[in-house]
Design an enzyme around this catalytic site. Structure first.
Site, PDB file in Angstrom:
ATOM      1  N   LYS A  52      30.488  18.410  29.200  1.00  9.84           N
ATOM      2  CA  LYS A  52      30.116  19.577  28.148  1.00  9.84           C
ATOM      3  C   LYS A  52      29.826  20.885  28.880  1.00  9.84           C
ATOM      4  CE  LYS A  52      29.821  15.970  24.673  1.00  9.84           C
ATOM      5  NZ  LYS A  52      29.017  15.167  23.647  1.00  9.84           N
ATOM      6  N   GLN A  96      22.736  13.328  22.582  1.00 10.05           N
ATOM      7  CA  GLN A  96      23.992  12.341  22.995  1.00 10.05           C
ATOM      8  C   GLN A  96      23.731  11.158  22.625  1.00 10.05           C
ATOM      9  OE1 GLN A  96      26.866  13.600  24.532  1.00 10.05           O
ATOM     10  NE2 GLN A  96      27.565  11.509  24.780  1.00 10.05           N
ATOM     11  N   ASP A 119      27.524  18.796  16.307  1.00  9.78           N
ATOM     12  CA  ASP A 119      28.306  17.542  16.552  1.00  9.78           C
ATOM     13  C   ASP A 119      28.879  17.031  15.003  1.00  9.78           C
ATOM     14  OD1 ASP A 119      28.942  16.183  18.755  1.00  9.78           O
ATOM     15  OD2 ASP A 119      26.835  15.328  18.868  1.00  9.78           O
TER      16      ASP A 119
END
Ligand code: GUN
Length: 296
Positions: A52, A96, A119
């Site tokens: 990322k 995460q 997200d």
């Protein structure tokens, strides 16, 4: 058989994002910024985060990884989320997953400002998505839609079978593909661990999306000729021919199933890179909204 090359497609999307970012920078605007909270030392999570960050560099985003040790408290993480929510220079951030067992991940997700939830995991975004309202789409389903769209694979009227009902892949992709929209209008069957006659159900699929996390689960006899295969699984298996002693495979027996498929995603290099590109798209969208910028 055509390979759905996620690495190449995501590269094209990132090039397009970079052009837009360069335009905004040339107009005197700041760069978009994505932050990630990483807890503990899970090697898979560390690898995803590295990808990322690399993608942020490539598209011209600023990025920051905020690392906390495995014994971080819930209160510390909530306070960190509060800071990121308030930080005007941060366009989007992610936690995460997975987080350690003593952390309540649902409480964390609820604490994220939906306007920075790139997200697309917050129930506000999930609910907006389900109702066809403007929302950040969850990164993996969004990446799959972009991949189908770019490959010119129509979904309208198709029989789609999704295996796995997680909140981050199976359930949202089922909703998105059945919506009345350009990349929707499919007839979707959502299969899971209690599904009966899975083989017969899979054999009817024009598009089969596997997101259950079991290596070689989808075999040659389970699919029809011409099927489109989207393999979301990322499974590490022993392989003594490799220096590392292991390799990554999907849920699909690629070698045999690919002989029947019209299109198929490889693992690695299929859905994974598309997920990262989708995260970049969401971050750009958040930035554009915040700064009141048009999509160049
Ligand atoms: N863990 C596995 N996939 C994802 C993802 O898309 N986002 C986050 N935050 N964690 C993950």
């Amino acid at each position: 058989m055509k390979l759905l090359d996620g690495k190449r497609l995501s590269g094209e999307l990132k090039d397009e994002i970079k052009i837009k970012v360069d335009t905004y920078l040339s107009q005197g605007h700041r760069a978009p910024k994505l932050c990630a909270i990483l807890v503990g030392e899970n090697p898979a999570s560390q690898s995803y985060i590295r990808n990322k960050v690399r993608s942020c560099d490539r598209v011209g985003f600023a990025s920051e990884v905020i690392q906390r040790s495995v014994d971080v408290t819930q209160a510390e993480l909530l306070s960190l989320i509060d800071q990121l929510n308030k930080d005007e220079t941060v366009d989007g951030f992610i936690v995460q997953l997975p987080v350690p067992d003593h952390i309540d991940d649902q409480e964390l997700l609820l604490a994220i400002d939906p306007a920075k939830d790139v997200d697309g995991f917050h129930p506000y975004n999930f609910g907006s998505m389900a109702q066809g309202m403007d929302a950040f789409l969850p990164a993996t389903p969004y990446g799959i839609l972009l991949m189908l769209e770019r490959a010119g694979i129509a979904t309208s009227g198709k029989n789609v079978v999704v295996i796995g009902r997680s909140n981050i892949v199976g359930t949202p992709i089922s909703i998105l593909l059945s919506r009345k929209s350009d990349m929707g209008n499919a007839t979707v069957t959502l299969a899971h661990s209690r599904t009966k006659d899975l083989k017969e159900i899979c054999q009817r699929a024009d598009i089969l999306i596997s997101a259950l996390g079991k290596p070689f689960f989808i075999t040659h006899d389970m699919v029809k000729e011409g099927v489109v295969i989207i393999d979301v699984g990322i499974n590490r298996i022993d392989d003594l021919t490799k220096k590392s002693g292991s390799r990554l495979v999907g849920d699909v027996d690629f070698e045999k199933v690919s002989t029947k498929a019209s299109y198929i995603t490889p693992v690695p290099g299929g859905v994974g890179p598309m997920t990262v590109a989708a995260l970049m798209m969401n971050t750009l969208k958040s930035y554009q909204k915040k700064l009141g910028l048009k999509d160049e």
